[in-house]
Design a protein around this motif. Structure first.
Motif, PDB file in Angstrom:
ATOM      1  N   PRO A   1       8.822  31.445  33.207  1.00 14.78           N
ATOM      2  CA  PRO A   1       9.375  31.610  31.850  1.00 14.78           C
ATOM      3  C   PRO A   1      10.208  30.424  31.372  1.00 14.78           C
ATOM      4  CG  PRO A   1       9.767  33.562  33.201  1.00 14.78           C
ATOM      5  CD  PRO A   1       9.325  32.483  34.123  1.00 14.78           C
ATOM      6  N   PHE A   2      10.597  29.539  32.290  1.00 12.56           N
ATOM      7  CA  PHE A   2      11.495  28.435  31.943  1.00 12.56           C
ATOM      8  C   PHE A   2      10.829  27.063  32.043  1.00 12.56           C
ATOM      9  CE2 PHE A   2      13.564  31.828  34.371  1.00 12.56           C
ATOM     10  CZ  PHE A   2      14.448  32.335  33.432  1.00 12.56           C
ATOM     11  N   SER A   3       9.807  26.944  32.862  1.00 15.10           N
ATOM     12  CA  SER A   3       9.297  25.626  33.259  1.00 15.10           C
ATOM     13  C   SER A   3       8.713  24.805  32.119  1.00 15.10           C
ATOM     14  CB  SER A   3       8.254  25.784  34.374  1.00 15.10           C
ATOM     15  OG  SER A   3       7.206  26.640  33.957  1.00 15.10           O
ATOM     16  N   SER A   4       8.292  25.447  31.033  1.00 15.17           N
ATOM     17  CA  SER A   4       7.725  24.702  29.901  1.00 15.17           C
ATOM     18  C   SER A   4       8.785  24.265  28.896  1.00 15.17           C
ATOM     19  CB  SER A   4       6.669  25.558  29.193  1.00 15.17           C
ATOM     20  OG  SER A   4       5.609  25.873  30.068  1.00 15.17           O
ATOM     21  N   PHE A   5      10.059  24.549  29.190  1.00 16.93           N
ATOM     22  CA  PHE A   5      11.135  24.260  28.245  1.00 16.93           C
ATOM     23  C   PHE A   5      12.233  23.487  28.961  1.00 16.93           C
ATOM     24  CE2 PHE A   5       9.066  28.268  27.226  1.00 16.93           C
ATOM     25  CZ  PHE A   5       8.705  28.089  25.905  1.00 16.93           C
TER      26      PHE A   5
END
Length: 574
Positions: free
Chosen positions: A390-394
């Motif tokens: 949920p965090f890795s693309s941001f």
């Protein structure tokens, strides 16, 4: 005749023993060859002339720097036992204090109708955090209603997250309700979308600057948006406004629950591995090194690769790597950070969490640090791919996870002077002066240069001397020096009663032995301020309104239309 018989006797005995001697010699040669084959080889690093070797039999780490054949530096594996390296001796005498005084009027009493302030932040997460904090103070100065700040989604970091996906927006609004009125969006005007007027203020704009430069435009337009809003508020403000800054930064800005939960998981996993741990914010990305203009011994390959990246900034002059390093402008290498920590007393058994982006040179560059601190972790090694999905693309959400672990660490270390380092230094001062180590790069340059010419004991002694004033102790930074976010001196109070009780007690080790840090000699106080980066918008005039000539007919900033290259801090900041 008798002597002849004796010689024959000894000769015959020697001939009978000779096969046994030959067999024993052969076995010894085989054993020696086997031991040589099984012996560990040195660990290569990013420098072909630099190798690190662990010697467990002598309970030391042997480190050789430079060309083969130079003297070996012996580093004790165990840390210092003569002092506590995990806490500040005098932190219990200081605490964060940011409550408003009774004379600070409530927001309802000072907010004027039809005054709306919007903010467009700039840079990475921590650079944007400075803008979000200062936006509240700017709205208070202008007696305006603040619209929840807009995050930067277009710069170098390219993160599409909005405010509510990083921070708890409802908590932000409610916790500041007595200070500034905050709304989530600009209301419609006569049934239509209200388009605010864009403008930009200079760096370090004072209260007078906002009142003379921004307020006249706000009174005329009723809604304005300040663009590229980072470090656009002066360091020196009225005491109550400074305390408002602290209430925003240290209390109102809270990450969303998903980010908090994941960050707390990472902290818990580090605590399960060890009672204490170090968090290192390591800035050693190719962009960072290219902009710095520093040289790290990689030969023509490094010069070509970083030189190509450096051409991205047309305004940069030709660099002088030696000069940059002498002036303390070069980030420490991973190896130098490791040697610094070992010299300060942290043993090889210490667990270390590393928050970093892409490290130039990859694993080869990290090898010396991992050899010095084998218990080496990142958020990627502590969690599964599914947990980070949920965090890795941001980039901002990933940075928020690192922020939480670094904030909760027993010791925080940085190899740079970027925004995350500054903000965490200020936050850790406010919440109890937890040890925060920033390299005294100007002094350490010479020390690392001459390391192989001195014993490890001499190296460690000089390291302690040079780092005095750069360890996060109370009062080591003079009030007003550096950025307020790094040194929030107005919001740190002293427990005078506890100090008096301490000073009235018996002095076991003689006068002045355990004095508070205001006894630090001036020479050791941290005065190594980072020079202000050039800002093409700051014309030095902070007294008059500048609506005319600043905008084109679309209401956009001139720089936005001319596709100005990114502000320099975007690479250096977080």
């Amino acid at each position: 005749m008798a002597s002849h018989r004796r010689r024959n006797h000894y000769y015959n005995r020697f001939r009978s023993v000779l096969p046994l001697i030959s067999a024993v010699s052969g076995v010894l040669l085989i054993l020696f060859g086997l031991l040589s084959f099984l012996a560990p080889t040195p660990i290569d690093t990013n420098n072909p002339h630099h190798k690190t070797m662990l010697d467990t039999t002598n309970d030391v780490v042997e480190d050789t720097i430079g060309k083969p054949g130079e003297p070996v530096v012996h580093i004790p594996k165990k840390g210092r036992k003569d002092r506590d390296v995990w806490s500040s001796r005098n932190s219990k005498y200081f605490y964060g204090c940011s409550n408003a005084s009774n004379k600070f009027p409530n927001a309802d009493a000072i907010t004027r109708p039809n005054r709306y302030l919007l903010i467009a932040t700039s840079g990475g997460l921590n650079q944007q955090r400075t803008g979000i904090t200062d936006a509240v103070v700017a709205a208070r100065i202008l007696n305006a209603t603040l619209v929840v700040p807009k995050l930067d989604q277009k710069s170098f970091w390219k993160d599409s997250s909005d405010f509510s996906e990083i921070f708890d927006v409802d908590w932000y609004i409610s916790s500041l309700r007595n200070d500034v009125k905050i709304i989530k969006s600009l209301p419609r005007r006569r049934g239509k979308t209200w388009i605010p007027r864009n403008m930009r203020v200079p760096r370090k704009c004072s209260e007078r600057c906002y009142q003379n430069r921004v307020l006249p435009v706000l009174l005329k337009r009723h809604a304005i948006q300040l663009t590229k809003f980072d470090y656009r508020l002066a360091n020196k403000l009225d005491t109550q406004l400074q305390k408002l800054r602290c209430r925003v930064n240290y209390h109102a800005l809270k990450f969303t629950n998903p980010i908090l939960r994941m960050g707390e998981k990472l902290v818990h996993r580090m605590r399960m591995k060890s009672k204490h741990f170090i968090a290192l914010h390591l800035r050693f990305e190719p962009d960072m090194l290219a902009f710095s203009g520093c040289y790290y011994g990689g030969g023509d390959k490094e010069r070509k690769e970083l030189g190509a990246i450096r051409k991205r900034w047309k305004t940069l002059h030709a660099s002088n790597p030696d000069k940059e390093r002498r002036h303390g402008k070069c980030p420490l290498t991973p190896k130098e950070v490791g040697l610094m920590l070992r010299a300060l007393g942290y043993g090889s058994d210490v667990h270390i969490y590393v928050a970093s982006g892409e490290v130039y040179g990859g694993e080869e560059t990290l090898a010396p640090l991992k050899a010095l601190f084998p218990n080496f972790y990142t958020k990627e090694t502590l969690s599964s791919k599914e947990e980070l999905e949920p965090f890795s693309s941001f980039s901002s959400r990933m940075a928020a996870l690192d922020f939480i672990v670094c904030d909760e660490s027993d010791v925080f270390v940085t190899n740079n002077n970027g925004n995350m380092a500054k903000i965490l230094a200020g936050r850790r001062r406010y919440f109890g002066h937890k040890p925060t180590i920033r390299p005294n790069a100007k002094k350490l340059y010479r020390l690392f240069l001459n390391q192989t010419t001195m014993s490890w004991e001499a190296f460690a002694s000089k390291m302690h001397t040079f780092q005095r004033g750069f360890m996060g102790e109370p009062k080591e930074v003079r009030p007003g020096r550096g950025e307020f976010h790094e040194n929030p001196h107005t919001c740190i109070c002293e427990d005078s009663e506890a100090k008096a009780r301490k000073n009235s007690g018996p002095r076991k080790y003689g006068k002045g032995y355990d004095a508070l840090e205001d006894d630090i000699p001036g020479d050791y106080q941290n005065v190594d301020d980072e020079p202000e980066l050039p800002d093409p918008d700051d014309d030095g005039d902070q007294d008059g309104p500048q609506e005319n000539g600043q905008f084109n007919e679309t209401g956009m900033d001139y720089d936005e239309l001319t596709n100005e290259e990114p502000e320099l801090e975007e690479i250096l900041s977080d």
